[in-house]
Enzyme design. Structure first.
Site, PDB file in Angstrom:
ATOM      1  N   LYS A  26     -26.270   9.375  21.782  1.00  0.00           N
ATOM      2  CA  LYS A  26     -26.074   9.691  23.188  1.00  0.00           C
ATOM      3  C   LYS A  26     -25.687  11.156  23.366  1.00  0.00           C
ATOM      4  O   LYS A  26     -26.277  11.873  24.194  1.00  0.00           O
ATOM      5  CB  LYS A  26     -24.987   8.781  23.771  1.00  0.00           C
ATOM      6  CG  LYS A  26     -24.847   8.894  25.266  1.00  0.00           C
ATOM      7  CD  LYS A  26     -23.778   7.937  25.778  1.00  0.00           C
ATOM      8  CE  LYS A  26     -24.316   6.510  25.825  1.00  0.00           C
ATOM      9  NZ  LYS A  26     -23.235   5.515  25.865  1.00  0.00           N
ATOM     10  N   ARG A  96     -17.259   7.316  26.747  1.00  0.00           N
ATOM     11  CA  ARG A  96     -18.175   6.345  26.135  1.00  0.00           C
ATOM     12  C   ARG A  96     -18.326   6.613  24.642  1.00  0.00           C
ATOM     13  O   ARG A  96     -18.310   7.748  24.209  1.00  0.00           O
ATOM     14  CB  ARG A  96     -19.579   6.486  26.726  1.00  0.00           C
ATOM     15  CG  ARG A  96     -19.742   6.048  28.145  1.00  0.00           C
ATOM     16  CD  ARG A  96     -21.153   6.427  28.597  1.00  0.00           C
ATOM     17  NE  ARG A  96     -21.269   6.443  30.040  1.00  0.00           N
ATOM     18  CZ  ARG A  96     -21.814   5.439  30.746  1.00  0.00           C
ATOM     19  NH1 ARG A  96     -22.254   4.373  30.132  1.00  0.00           N
ATOM     20  NH2 ARG A  96     -21.888   5.531  32.054  1.00  0.00           N
ATOM     21  N   GLY A 105     -23.516  -2.637  23.352  1.00  0.00           N
ATOM     22  CA  GLY A 105     -22.507  -3.615  23.728  1.00  0.00           C
ATOM     23  C   GLY A 105     -21.403  -3.811  22.723  1.00  0.00           C
ATOM     24  O   GLY A 105     -20.485  -4.590  22.932  1.00  0.00           O
ATOM     25  N   MET A 107     -19.306  -1.439  21.400  1.00  0.00           N
ATOM     26  CA  MET A 107     -18.091  -0.639  21.514  1.00  0.00           C
ATOM     27  C   MET A 107     -17.730  -0.363  22.965  1.00  0.00           C
ATOM     28  O   MET A 107     -18.438  -0.759  23.884  1.00  0.00           O
ATOM     29  CB  MET A 107     -18.253   0.643  20.713  1.00  0.00           C
ATOM     30  CG  MET A 107     -18.092   0.349  19.217  1.00  0.00           C
ATOM     31  SD  MET A 107     -18.193   1.828  18.253  1.00  0.00           S
ATOM     32  CE  MET A 107     -19.807   2.360  18.706  1.00  0.00           C
ATOM     33  N   ARG A 350     -33.158   8.209  24.970  1.00  0.00           N
ATOM     34  CA  ARG A 350     -33.248   7.745  23.583  1.00  0.00           C
ATOM     35  C   ARG A 350     -34.644   7.181  23.333  1.00  0.00           C
ATOM     36  O   ARG A 350     -35.394   6.903  24.286  1.00  0.00           O
ATOM     37  CB  ARG A 350     -32.185   6.699  23.277  1.00  0.00           C
ATOM     38  CG  ARG A 350     -32.232   5.516  24.188  1.00  0.00           C
ATOM     39  CD  ARG A 350     -31.096   4.551  23.857  1.00  0.00           C
ATOM     40  NE  ARG A 350     -31.006   3.515  24.886  1.00  0.00           N
ATOM     41  CZ  ARG A 350     -30.061   2.603  24.931  1.00  0.00           C
ATOM     42  NH1 ARG A 350     -29.100   2.597  24.040  1.00  0.00           N
ATOM     43  NH2 ARG A 350     -30.047   1.685  25.874  1.00  0.00           N
ATOM     44  N   HIS A 466     -39.972 -24.007  -1.440  1.00  0.00           N
ATOM     45  CA  HIS A 466     -41.372 -24.437  -1.386  1.00  0.00           C
ATOM     46  C   HIS A 466     -41.902 -24.376   0.048  1.00  0.00           C
ATOM     47  O   HIS A 466     -42.966 -23.819   0.319  1.00  0.00           O
ATOM     48  CB  HIS A 466     -41.472 -25.861  -1.939  1.00  0.00           C
ATOM     49  CG  HIS A 466     -42.861 -26.411  -1.904  1.00  0.00           C
ATOM     50  ND1 HIS A 466     -43.328 -27.184  -0.863  1.00  0.00           N
ATOM     51  CD2 HIS A 466     -43.895 -26.262  -2.760  1.00  0.00           C
ATOM     52  CE1 HIS A 466     -44.586 -27.500  -1.093  1.00  0.00           C
ATOM     53  NE2 HIS A 466     -44.951 -26.960  -2.247  1.00  0.00           N
ATOM     54  N   SER A 774     -49.229  -9.051 -13.725  1.00  0.00           N
ATOM     55  CA  SER A 774     -48.929  -9.283 -12.317  1.00  0.00           C
ATOM     56  C   SER A 774     -47.479  -9.734 -12.252  1.00  0.00           C
ATOM     57  O   SER A 774     -47.123 -10.772 -12.807  1.00  0.00           O
ATOM     58  CB  SER A 774     -49.866 -10.340 -11.755  1.00  0.00           C
ATOM     59  OG  SER A 774     -49.505 -10.609 -10.418  1.00  0.00           O
ATOM     60  N   CYS A 841     -47.291 -10.200  -7.346  1.00  0.00           N
ATOM     61  CA  CYS A 841     -47.760 -11.311  -6.523  1.00  0.00           C
ATOM     62  C   CYS A 841     -46.613 -12.188  -6.064  1.00  0.00           C
ATOM     63  O   CYS A 841     -46.817 -13.255  -5.542  1.00  0.00           O
ATOM     64  CB  CYS A 841     -48.791 -12.135  -7.279  1.00  0.00           C
ATOM     65  SG  CYS A 841     -48.148 -12.901  -8.765  1.00  0.00           S
ATOM     66  N   TYR A 861     -51.604  -2.494  -7.246  1.00  0.00           N
ATOM     67  CA  TYR A 861     -51.740  -3.246  -5.992  1.00  0.00           C
ATOM     68  C   TYR A 861     -50.535  -4.133  -5.745  1.00  0.00           C
ATOM     69  O   TYR A 861     -49.758  -4.415  -6.662  1.00  0.00           O
ATOM     70  CB  TYR A 861     -53.022  -4.095  -6.002  1.00  0.00           C
ATOM     71  CG  TYR A 861     -52.986  -5.252  -6.978  1.00  0.00           C
ATOM     72  CD1 TYR A 861     -52.445  -6.491  -6.614  1.00  0.00           C
ATOM     73  CD2 TYR A 861     -53.477  -5.117  -8.265  1.00  0.00           C
ATOM     74  CE1 TYR A 861     -52.396  -7.537  -7.504  1.00  0.00           C
ATOM     75  CE2 TYR A 861     -53.433  -6.155  -9.163  1.00  0.00           C
ATOM     76  CZ  TYR A 861     -52.884  -7.375  -8.781  1.00  0.00           C
ATOM     77  OH  TYR A 861     -52.823  -8.407  -9.674  1.00  0.00           O
TER      78      TYR A 861
END
Lengths: 883, 883
Positions: A26, A96, A105, A107, A350, A466, A774, A841, A861
């Site tokens: 701010k 503030r 909200g 503080m 902002r 699972h 992998s 993977c 990958y």
């Protein structure tokens, strides 16, 4: 000497917009706006360093702060032409908080400081409005008493209510100035009675008490919790902004509002916002009056009065400010403004929060407009948010009756009738019903039910149980580990607290936050648009990592390709074992007494597996398809309860005893560490042989039809060199046999999952045989930590609460431990085989932070659920751009 | 050019005794004996390199071999004054295998090569004994046909039997020379019929065929299996010894025998052996005649005729040879000799096999005699064999009815009546009976039964299953994983094959080889003697590692101290939870709904734990006692079956539902990776607080009574820095509170088990808090390999058979994987805390190979079962001496 206070006003500011860490978001915004000539009420910011000092020095302020504040206050007085505490022309200020990152909200804020019985007269004098002045005084005393002095706001609210009753009025603004004045004294009395102190009338005392209150609010429990949840460091501290008050509630030429420089919901390039005439910010929040649209174009109701219409010249100013600021910040902005008697003041700027869809559109548009480059456009997209674009979501605005909350295991939303078993799910969906499958926990046997259900809800299991893994793979909404459900399958009901949900009742799952609602809830289904494709193309230009998908079915593979997957990184063949009535052949195979009997049952499975692979290859033409040989322990394919065993024995035409004996003999104390993966291949080579035969026959036929596919045959759970040596021999032999019988020669690879710590330690040996690694980071996380992902639910909450773990290691790859093991494996593996192909993977393959780690590890990958492919693509580009 | 053939004869040999790798044990011994002037029949050795060459070059011999053999044969002819194939004065030879390490009975031998219809006449001429000559010829053709030509020995045996029947005689030696001659032709006919070849009469052909047969026998299945079992490399190959024949069966001045330079059973320093007059070596083996004692002193029967008595001068020669050889080899030796017509020939010398007891006595005596030094004395003791000295063993000579075979989980032997539950075990032993506890598998609930049983037998579980670990800890015989048992507890019977063992039947367990016998079997209980103490003292002089014991009870601790343990390396507090009716308080604690209720139940446990610790300290005065805080998941303390739950609910006076709910809620899919170890401490800090309080109160009281003890408080299953940080704080705080309330200040340490791969990876972080690391290699092996030691039985046999694993990694520490993790942990740990104390408390702490590894890793101590302390002491000395 350090500078603790940064003044802004008179078109000049001590700070600049980049000083967010020091001035908070701010404060930095106010400074920046002032500097670029935007009208901002003058004020000053006490830096976050003061907050840090305050907490490090037993709540004392640094020397010199007092003087700096007094000096800055004087400059504000000058800039605003008013004096703090002056009885004729009083300056009022707000105090503030403002941290580096917005903590909405969390503080404290105090408005209208500087009022007392003397200065209120000045306010009447200035505003020519006694009611306004006393209402402001009343609001100040009420707010200060609550926020700074800690008086329960209920006490003052009821005094206010009482007064309204006495006066027989409904709204605050119907009270007379005297009524409000009375309330001021009543509130002050409350303070005296409750705290034994006199309400401070001295403005300077008020100011310092306000400042302290803001610093104190940095460490209230709700702020601490918020910081933990959002990974905000305690050390950052908050700044304090002391800003001259301006009033939107000084009559019909005053107003207050918020605006976005572009539409935060759709991303559309149009000024967008809401305002209220004759109101203060808190009135907008309170929702007593309905805010009006800011301009004509966004009017939805013909009765709406837009700011553009009501105050055309002010609107013009506001639009100009918005354009100036967006151009300046090169970002979509969230603005707060107040119009005091026809004069526009900007109170906050902002970066605007936006939906995933809006983020994509805004980034693409801004790049088109030349405002930002492609790299910036990509970095503007939060990869995780992209998942939203793939799933329907619960309409945030609709009403919900929350039943319970579990873990948001797979995003999206789904409504349906409650069913308790996979069989029920199938029956009901055949009747055309939509169902939610509710289970204690799911097992591979439930897959056919999961695949037809709209969503899955389990009472047990974590984010990688699972149910969670399968649901994510299916792109299906799931909530797991909802321990407050007491499921009674027999009775066909769920008890949640004092409510009972019965079979057939409709519930709605919100997979994005884990909430379960009673009844149906309105959904939003975003569409994939041009902008999405554009941003993906941007990402593809920069990323180094390739992105594959974990896909077990042609359907999965198709979805994955459509999202840009470049091959399959993991096909779990066992999932195919549950399709249709294959499970019967699988069970015959398991019950087989000899290798020959087993061979016979496998013979039945061979053509089924082969046709699966052909279908899969069809969806992945030209790419690599990584197929994992059978991994789970065999008991997963057999029933567990007595009645299920009896039933199956009848179906299979074997005696109950025989089946029971097999079930008992296959029972394992720790199945995760049991007879699974390549250990099955060692004990029952004929199973792996059948699978390799199916993979290679399918590939040869595919090849003969003129198509290209590169099968990668993956051997799971390898931890010992001799395992891969023995099994690679088996695979290569069978593959060559098949190729020669087809007269085809095609490229295929044989490699391993790296999912055991020992495999990492001996990766150099394993790489002598393995052509690819992998990383199975799910299991590697289980074994490295000694955490069972099925059981972690019992202590994970304690671990997160007590800050022992920063995140669930099954969601976010643990770099220090698991990552270190991976590093060793990569190093040893590439040392032994420089061209080894490296991928991941595990579930982490779809997690942005983990993908960055994989990028930095130089993997080739990542592979993830089909629905997370776009997330992975964006993440991979982020990773490449950041490094 | 390589030399392939080593001649010996005429008091000179090409080779020497140290050439075992090249000449095999037998060849090296023959060469060495020849060199030091001992009478050995002349011969030559074809080296093991020829064997290796043979298999690497498609069964061809290296160039030059033929000539070398011919030349050596000439030298033998010269030395022996006879010619190979000569019709007047024929040289006959034996062809024998001889590998680097003796593989008794595994490979082929052919005797009497060189005989045919011509040379047999020469033999008659030389021996003046037609019967002898034809019997020798018959033996040769029979043996050659079988060993070299592959004729089933049964065919020839039955021809022999038939001949005896025809002649109506009982023994071979009653057949006439002509009968034997007939048999020679019959055998040759058999060869022709069966193989279509003419029996080779040419001596040179016979020789080369014999040599080939020996090389071929290196790769027959039984030899391959033997090598695998005994870890003998395939590449070593065998040598071939071609040695002139000498005959112990040429009448009453001839004899053959074996001798040991000292008593192989007791170690006593006395010449010891057996012989037979007028016999060949095979007659001794065949057991038709009873061998006689070699000297007067070892006569047991007044009718025995000793060699000392029968041939005093030959005996004197033999004794002289024995003394000369022992002095030369500085070892107890096993000798083979033949006396041909009053002339003594030595045929073999090798290190004598001996019992553990003999090994100790011989080593100690030889050191006393100045023959060897202390280091050599220690290195002469096989550490594993030392365990024999601690347990009763089954008398090898007694008759046994083998029922089944399982895993030799804990050594020793035990007989008793079969019982099926811990309760039964207690009841029956109260009646004074001895029992064997038979279970599918054991759990902590069975401990009270295990502690009263003579031995434990389980159908499931491996060498480190619960039953195995606990039994070894108790020094009690156990056999696990005996899967051929079908246990029916309800019926009270065990089915093994077609036999049924009922409750109360007596069985005997042989924990040293895993055999189970029906009925009682005679036992041998060795005693610990002076020599044992001496050898331990030798070991203590050289070892670097300290040796502690894993002990949970004062009884264990006492045993451990008596064997030389220098403290406790692991006290598993949970075992104390099952003692007496403490389990009741433990269960109350688990069922507690709130921390307060839990506290109350813990309050009951506190004094019990405290008194345990005091008793333990008493046995370990002046030493460190490492106490592990609660480790197993809580469900281990609750019953599992419906009926047990019902029963317990009644006893505890809670509803069945409540207990059942708790059992269900605590159920884990993979308990090994579940809510256990420090995770319990995080969730229920009050449990750990109570334990620390008990440990420290006991220590303070002990301290006040003038005694010293150093408590080491060990936090299990740590994998994350924040875990040890949080829990160390808790421990230190509680410890300080207790000390200040007692007004005592004593030294204590806080540290961790290192039993998770992640702990190894972040050992530097953990060491910031941990003052010691104790490697829990059981669990580290489980997590590194992903092997559950409860379930490994299903595939371990496959893994060992297929040579994927060289040994059970729970017995022998896996150096490449687990060891590598340990190395990383040691390196990172000492880097962060140079004076960190390092130990091992897994089962590997009692395994010689693993102890060597720990020595080389520079650990401070190993900790093992009390009964393995001497093994560990010897092993530690070995490790220090080898490095």
């Amino acid at each position: 000497m350090a500078k603790y206070v940064y003044f802004f006003g008179n078109k000049k500011a001590d700070g600049v917009g980049s000083m967010k860490n020091l001035l908070g978001g701010k404060g930095a915004g106010l400074a920046e706006m002032t500097n670029i000539g935007i009208r901002v009420p003058s004020g000053f910011t006490i830096t976050t360093e003061v907050c840090t000092y305050y907490y490090k020095h037993n709540k004392k302020y640094p020397e010199g702060l007092k003087n700096e504040v007094i000096n800055s206050l004087k400059m504000v007085e000058e800039a605003m032409g008013a004096r703090f505490g002056d009885a004729l022309n009083p300056l009022l200020v707000s105090v503030r908080s403002g941290a580096r990152i917005s903590m909405p909200g969390m503080m404290d804020t105090v408005l209208n400081l500087g009022l007392n019985d003397e200065t209120v007269k000045g306010l009447i004098n200035k505003s020519k409005n006694k009611r306004f002045a006393y209402d402001t005084y009343r609001r100040f005393v009420q707010m200060f008493s609550n926020v700074v002095l800690g008086i329960d706001s209920g006490i003052m609210e009821s005094a206010l209510e009482k007064k309204k009753k006495e006066r027989n009025v409904k709204n605050d603004n119907e009270l007379s100035p005297d009524d409000l004045k009375d309330l001021v004294y009543e509130f002050k009395d409350v303070v005296k009675k409750a705290k034994g102190i006199v309400f401070p009338d001295d403005p300077e005392t008020q100011l310092w008490m306000g400042i302290s209150a803001v610093f104190e609010s940095w460490n209230v429990p709700r702020a601490i919790t918020y910081r933990k949840l959002n990974k905000i460091s305690e050390d950052w501290g908050t700044a304090v902004n002391v800003v001259s008050m301006v009033y939107g509630n000084m009559g019909n030429t005053s107003a207050t509002g918020v605006a976005f420089t572009r539409n935060p919901s759709t991303g559309e390039n149009g000024f967008y916002g809401e305002y209220l005439i004759n109101a203060q910010g808190e009135d907008v929040v309170a929702g007593i009056r309905t805010p009006q649209p800011i301009n004509e174009i966004s009017k939805k109701n013909p009765n709406d009065v837009s700011l553009e219409h009501a105050m055309p010249s002010v609107y013009k100013d506001l639009l100009e400010y918005a354009r100036l600021l967006e151009k300046h910040y090169k970002e979509m902005l969230d603005l707060e403004f107040t119009i005091q008697e026809g004069v526009l003041y900007m109170l906050q700027v902002r970066t605007g929060k936006r939906t995933a869809k809006a983020a994509v559109t805004i980034a693409v548009d801004m790049e088109k407009e030349g405002m930002i480059d492609k790299k910036t456009a990509i970095l503007r997209i939060d990869p995780n948010s992209i998942a939203q674009l793939m799933y329907p979501t619960v309409d945030a605005k609709s009403k919900k009756d929350i039943l319970a909350k579990g873990l948001p295991a797979s995003p999206g939303a789904a409504s349906g009738e409650v069913v308790f078993s996979a069989e029920e799910a199938e029956e009901e969906t055949k009747k055309g019903k939509k169902v939610i499958l509710v289970r204690m926990e799911t097992s591979p046997e439930d897959i056919h039910g999961m695949s037809v259900a709209e969503g899955i809800l389990t009472a047990r299991g974590g984010m990688t149980s699972h149910a969670a893994v399968v649901a994510r793979g299916m792109g299906k909404c799931a909530i797991t580990g909802c321990s407050s459900l007491e499921i009674n399958e027999k009775k066909g009901e769920i008890i949640v607290g004092n409510r009972i949900i019965k079979r057939g009742d409709v519930i709605t799952l919100n997979g994005s936050n884990g909430e379960i609602y009673l009844g149906p809830v309105k959904m939003v289904t975003p569409e994939i648009n041009e902008d999405f494709i554009t941003i993906m193309n941007f990402a593809n230009e920069f990323r180094k990592l390739r992105v594959r998908a974990n896909a077990d079915t042609p359907e999965d593979a198709k979805v994955a390709r459509s999202y840009g997957a470049e091959g399959i990184g993991l096909c779990r063949t066992e999932h195919m074992f549950f399709k249709g009535d294959r499970i019967k052949a699988v069970r015959e195979m398991i019950l087989a007494g000899t290798a020959e009997e087993r061979q016979k049952a496998l013979g039945k499975l061979l053509p089924m597996q082969k046709s699966d692979f052909i279908e899969l290859y069809n969806e992945m033409k030209g790419h690599s398809v990584n197929i994992r040989l059978l991994d789970p322990p065999l008991h997963e394919f057999l029933p567990k309860t007595e009645s299920e065993i009896k039933e199956l024995a009848d179906i299979m035409n074997v005696t109950y005893e025989r089946l029971k004996t097999k079930v008992v003999s296959l029972h394992e104390v720790n199945p995760m560490l049991g007879h699974r993966g390549c250990r099955l291949g060692v004990s029952y080579p004929e199973i792996y042989e059948m699978q390799v035969q199916a993979i290679m026959e399918a590939a040869c036929e595919f090849h003969k039809s003129g198509n290209i596919i590169i099968p990668e045959i993956m051997i799971p759970v390898v931890g010992i060199y001799e395992e891969i040596k023995l099994l690679k021999e088996l695979v290569v032999k069978k593959a060559k046999d098949v190729m020669s019988s087809y007269g085809v020669k095609l490229k295929f690879l044989v490699g391993t999952m790296i999912e055991l710590p020992r495999a990492c330690m001996v990766a150099d040996e394993i790489a002598k045989e393995a052509e690819f690694f992998s990383f199975g980071t799910n299991d590697l996380t289980q074994t490295a930590f000694g955490f069972s992902r099925d059981d972690i639910g019992s202590f994970l909450p304690d671990y997160l609460n007590k800050n022992i773990l920063k995140a669930d290691p099954f969601i976010e790859l643990d770099r220090n431990g698991v990552g270190e093991l991976m590093k060793i494996a990569v190093q040893k593996g590439t040392q032994a085989r420089p061209d080894i192909k490296l991928g991941i993977c595990g579930e982490h393959g779809g997690d942005p932070g983990s993908i960055e780690f994989c990028n930095n590890l130089n993997l080739d990958y990542v592979s993830c659920s089909p629905y997370r492919v776009p997330v992975a693509i964006i993440s991979a580009a982020h990773a490449a751009l950041k490094n």
